[in-house]
Design an enzyme around this catalytic site. Structure first.
Site, short mmCIF file in Angstrom:
data_model
loop_
_atom_site.label_atom_id
_atom_site.label_comp_id
_atom_site.label_asym_id
_atom_site.label_seq_id
_atom_site.Cartn_x
_atom_site.Cartn_y
_atom_site.Cartn_z
N LYS A 166 -19.76 9.28 -39.92
CA LYS A 166 -18.69 9.90 -39.15
C LYS A 166 -17.49 8.95 -39.10
O LYS A 166 -17.58 7.87 -38.51
CB LYS A 166 -19.18 10.24 -37.74
CG LYS A 166 -20.34 11.24 -37.74
CD LYS A 166 -20.86 11.52 -36.35
CE LYS A 166 -21.52 10.33 -35.71
NZ LYS A 166 -22.24 10.65 -34.46
N THR A 215 -12.79 14.26 -25.73
CA THR A 215 -13.75 14.35 -26.84
C THR A 215 -15.13 13.81 -26.47
O THR A 215 -15.92 13.48 -27.36
CB THR A 215 -13.21 13.57 -28.06
OG1 THR A 215 -12.96 12.21 -27.67
CG2 THR A 215 -11.92 14.18 -28.58
N GLY A 260 -18.84 13.50 -25.90
CA GLY A 260 -19.99 14.27 -26.38
C GLY A 260 -19.89 14.71 -27.83
O GLY A 260 -20.75 15.44 -28.31
N THR A 261 -18.86 14.23 -28.54
CA THR A 261 -18.65 14.68 -29.92
C THR A 261 -19.87 14.41 -30.80
O THR A 261 -20.34 15.29 -31.53
CB THR A 261 -17.42 13.99 -30.52
OG1 THR A 261 -16.27 14.30 -29.72
CG2 THR A 261 -17.17 14.46 -31.93
N GLY A 262 -20.39 13.17 -30.77
CA GLY A 262 -21.50 12.80 -31.65
C GLY A 262 -22.77 13.56 -31.33
O GLY A 262 -23.47 14.04 -32.23
N CYS A 263 -23.08 13.67 -30.04
CA CYS A 263 -24.28 14.41 -29.62
C CYS A 263 -24.18 15.86 -30.05
O CYS A 263 -25.15 16.45 -30.56
CB CYS A 263 -24.44 14.35 -28.10
SG CYS A 263 -24.54 12.69 -27.41
#
Length: 271
Positions: A181, A213, A215-218
């Site tokens: 990412k 933003t 919580g983007t990765g989860c």
């Protein structure tokens, strides 16, 4: 009386709880619902967390984590698994052992959560080597961000041209597929997917002027796990999930006095 309908695909998240509702278990379950799957959870840690940071976290006992996993898997079963914050070496080892003992191989998406959006450490240093040696080799797909790439491999990425080297370094640790990412780079949001045969594909999305933003990765990892449970292959699952997270980021909203969450329900609100 209406007859019962068939159950949707079942996805299990193994991660920490975010009391603010933007990331972790809460983000995972919202994503799974939004994408038409049935989300289930194994909570490994509880955080005191809000829009400005993580004020503290407390790990659950290993036996509680094992009991949750066995309770869900032995009765309900799963069609995809996503792992997130695992906190300690003991918990990483326990989760890795549970996945290794599984008699039915299902897709496993490993989001190697090391640091929160606010810079708070969520993985003990002693756990990094266990995650690297025991959990990553079981991953169908690993989804590290650039900070986590450096933590796991020592490879520092400062420009898009270096994403390929980062993906190769992570893949050498054992996951079948790797999605690096690149959201921390300048310019468009660019992620790189590397497959088992070494083939690579870039996913490019516009960068929105929106700081909310959390919580983007989860959310992205849970979306991929959901799409895999729905029957997509890895490249198509990543593509569909990138479209979902891009819309969620664009619709992210303010909450509290810090960084707000992405909007997991953006499709419902814009329908």
């Amino acid at each position: 009386m209406a007859s019962p309908s068939s159950a949707p695909p079942r996805v299990l998240t193994i991660a920490g709880s975010d009391s603010g509702g933007g990331a972790g278990i809460q983000a995972d379950l919202k994503t799974m619902l939004a994408l038409g799957t049935h989300g289930m959870s194994v909570i490994v840690a509880v955080t005191a967390q809000n829009s400005v940071g993580v004020q503290g976290y407390w790990e659950l006992p290993v036996e509680a984590v094992v009991a949750q996993y066995r309770s869900v898997v032995d009765d309900i079963g799963v069609q995809a698994v996503k792992t997130g914050m695992l906190a300690s070496a003991e918990l990483v080892e326990a989760v890795a052992s549970l996945l290794a003992e599984s008699t039915e191989r299902v897709p496993v998406v490993v989001d190697p959560v090391g640091v929160s959006k606010h810079g708070d450490t969520l993985l003990a240093q002693s756990a990094v080597s266990v995650l690297r040696d025991r959990l990553l080799p079981q991953a169908t797909l690993a989804t590290p961000n650039l900070h986590e790439v450096a933590q796991l491999t020592g490879v520092e990425v400062t420009r898009e041209a270096e994403l390929s080297d980062a993906a190769k370094a992570v893949q050498d640790l054992g996951p079948e597929w790797v999605l690096i990412k690149g959201g921390h780079l300048e310019g468009d949001a660019v992620d790189l997917l590397r497959g088992p045969d070494g083939a690579e594909r870039l996913f490019r999305a516009p960068r929105y002027d929106n700081r909310h933003t959390h919580g983007t990765g989860c959310t992205l990892a849970s979306a991929i796990a959901s799409h895999l449970a729905l029957g997509l292959d890895v490249p198509d699952a990543v593509a569909a999930s990138k479209e979902y997270i891009t819309g969620a980021i664009a619709a992210g909203f303010p909450l509290g006095s810090g960084i707000g969450p992405v909007d997991h329900a953006w499709r419902w609100r814009t329908a």
